[in-house]
Design a protein around this motif. Structure first.
Motif, PDB file in Angstrom:
ATOM      1  N   ASP A 165      -5.670  -0.884  -4.845  1.00 44.68           N
ATOM      2  CA  ASP A 165      -5.090  -1.454  -3.627  1.00 44.68           C
ATOM      3  C   ASP A 165      -6.020  -2.519  -3.051  1.00 44.68           C
ATOM      4  O   ASP A 165      -6.981  -2.194  -2.354  1.00 44.68           O
ATOM      5  CB  ASP A 165      -4.825  -0.358  -2.589  1.00 44.68           C
ATOM      6  CG  ASP A 165      -3.928  -0.860  -1.452  1.00 44.68           C
ATOM      7  OD1 ASP A 165      -3.547  -2.054  -1.472  1.00 44.68           O
ATOM      8  OD2 ASP A 165      -3.623  -0.067  -0.546  1.00 44.68           O
ATOM      9  N   GLU A 166      -5.744  -3.746  -3.347  1.00 42.94           N
ATOM     10  CA  GLU A 166      -6.563  -4.889  -2.898  1.00 42.94           C
ATOM     11  C   GLU A 166      -8.059  -4.609  -3.066  1.00 42.94           C
ATOM     12  O   GLU A 166      -8.825  -4.654  -2.098  1.00 42.94           O
ATOM     13  CB  GLU A 166      -6.244  -5.212  -1.429  1.00 42.94           C
ATOM     14  CG  GLU A 166      -4.788  -5.620  -1.227  1.00 42.94           C
ATOM     15  CD  GLU A 166      -4.561  -6.260   0.131  1.00 42.94           C
ATOM     16  OE1 GLU A 166      -5.482  -6.949   0.620  1.00 42.94           O
ATOM     17  OE2 GLU A 166      -3.474  -6.086   0.696  1.00 42.94           O
ATOM     18  N   SER A 174       0.838  -1.208   0.000  1.00 44.18           N
ATOM     19  CA  SER A 174       0.000   0.000   0.000  1.00 44.18           C
ATOM     20  C   SER A 174       0.869   1.254   0.000  1.00 44.18           C
ATOM     21  O   SER A 174       0.567   2.227  -0.690  1.00 44.18           O
ATOM     22  CB  SER A 174      -0.916   0.021   1.225  1.00 44.18           C
ATOM     23  OG  SER A 174      -1.827  -1.048   1.176  1.00 44.18           O
TER      24      SER A 174
HETATM   25 MG    MG Z   1      -2.027  -2.854   2.073  1.00 48.00          MG
END
Ligand code: MG
Ligand code: ADP
Length: 240
Positions: free
Chosen positions: A161-162, A41
């Motif tokens: 991000d995910e 991240s």
């Molecule tokens: Mg992360």
């Protein structure tokens, strides 16, 4: 499209990114994989200046974002970001969520923003939800709104991000197919993901990050079928 040179990021005394150097080409889909806490991240957030970089250089779409004279807001408007937890505005309708930034940041007229917003909602399969509020949507629908919202700024790069990590398993597929379609249209994408199937099928390259270092990078076939680094081998043995 993105050039990263010896990128370092520390929080206090803790160095989280330990000298990352890489390039992401136009229209390329790069998937970033790695254990929790490895800096995935933070890496994404450094690419659009959500984090201040400690040292090194990041060039996005021709602009050195580490140069203090660069207009960060201009660069940011060309880099779309989609987060794990959607981050929609709860008191605004789906369409308002999508049309807000183009109007506020780009000064686009409401009529034009609405037109673009509706076509983007159609693209993500949510044309019928334009007047709904986010809390009436499923997680998968929320995430598709978040993607439409990012696309409304007409970005040259999209960072994810995910994007499917917070979703119930049966909702993951719809979000991944929207992302796959974007990839096929030629969008440059950096995707932090635990969806190894997506990385294999859609990714042009895979980066494995561990403890703030890019341990290994290669095509999906290279990284998944023939990982070179023991850390990559160990990580993949746990997730595949
Ligand atoms: Mg992360
Ligand atoms: P990942 O996304 O791979 O799980 P992160 O980039 O979120 O990892 O975090 C990497 C490391 O940096 C972790 O040890 C995390 O605790 C630390 N970290 C992230 N953000 C901050 C912050 N704002 N302040 C202090 N430490 C942070």
């Amino acid at each position: 499209m993105i050039t990263v040179k010896d990128l370092r990021k520390s929080f206090g005394d803790t160095e989280v990114l330990k000298g990352i150097t890489t390039e992401i080409r136009e229209k390329e889909v790069v998937c970033v994989i790695g254990p929790s806490g490895s800096g995935k991240s933070t890496f994404l957030r450094c690419l659009n200046m959500l984090e201040e970089i400690t040292s090194g250089q990041v060039i996005v779409d021709g602009d050195d974002i580490t140069d203090p004279t660069t207009d960060i807001n201009d660069v940011r408007s060309r880099v779309g970001m989609v987060f794990q937890h959607f981050n929609l505005f709860p008191h605004k309708t789906v369409l308002e969520n999508v049309t807000l930034a183009p109007q506020k940041v780009k000064g686009m007229a409401k009529q034009e923003a609405d037109k673009i917003g509706k076509s983007l909602l159609e693209k993500v399969g949510l044309a019928d939800k334009a007047s709904a509020y986010p809390n009436s949507l499923s997680g998968g629908q929320k995430q598709r709104v978040a993607i439409a919202r990012a696309l409304a700024m007409n970005p040259t790069v999209m960072l994810f991000d995910e994007p499917t990590s917070a979703l119930d398993p049966e909702l993951v597929g719809d979000v991944l197919s929207v992302m796959k379609e974007l990839a096929q249209e030629g969008m440059t994408m950096v995707v932090v993901t635990h969806e190894m199937g997506f990385a294999k099928e859609v990714g042009d390259r895979v980066f494995f990050i561990d403890e703030g270092v890019f341990m290994e990078e290669g095509t999906p076939a290279e990284v998944f079928d023939n990982p070179q680094h023991p850390r990559t081998q160990s990580f993949l043995s746990k997730v595949l």
